[in-house]
Scaffold this active site. Structure first.
Site, short mmCIF file in Angstrom:
data_model
loop_
_atom_site.label_atom_id
_atom_site.label_comp_id
_atom_site.label_asym_id
_atom_site.label_seq_id
_atom_site.Cartn_x
_atom_site.Cartn_y
_atom_site.Cartn_z
CB SER A 25 -0.89 0.03 1.25
OG SER A 25 -0.06 0.02 2.41
CE1 TYR A 58 -4.09 -1.24 0.44
CE2 TYR A 58 -3.14 -2.55 -1.33
CZ TYR A 58 -3.41 -2.36 0.02
OH TYR A 58 -2.99 -3.28 0.94
#
EC number: 4.1.1.11
Length: 126
Positions: A25, A58
């Site tokens: 992430s 993300y």
């Protein structure tokens, strides 16, 4: 007609952490997520200004006010602490939305200080 357009951008943020052994992430200061409109778990593109790497991951929320940009998991191979990155989110817009669409852009100064925000990129001149 639909078009994929720039939704939000953090321009020249500095990577503060690169954590290989973390779930993949990119942790972003929660204040910047709120201001830019980037949502937690939204797909983002990261462009590393210093080494030319471009990758997809993300967004996850970092502590508000932390000025954190933490590139995590396998993506940590693509950026190191101190690298300047451009973080972009894109979205699909219908024709009715295109006429009024304005991206939210945050421009960062050294030390991950927010310099200014904008909804347009100036015309490039020679």
């Amino acid at each position: 007609m639909h078009a994929i357009m720039l939704k939000a951008k953090l321009h020249r943020a500095e990577v503060t952490h690169a954590v290989l052994d973390y779930e993949g992430s990119c942790a972003i200061d929660g204040d910047w997520l709120d201001l830019s409109g980037i949502r937690e778990y939204e797909q983002i593109q990261i462009y590393n200004v210093d080494n030319g790497e471009r990758f997809t991951t993300y967004a996850i929320r970092a502590e508000n006010g932390s000025k954190m940009i933490s590139v995590n998991g396998a993506a940590a191979h693509k950026a190191k602490v101190g690298d300047r990155v451009i973080i972009c989110a894109y979205a699909h817009y219908g024709e009715a939305e295109l006429a009024s669409h304005k991206p939210r852009m945050l421009y960062m100064a050294p030390g991950n200080q927010l310099s200014h925000t904008s909804e347009a990129i100036p015309i490039q001149v020679a």
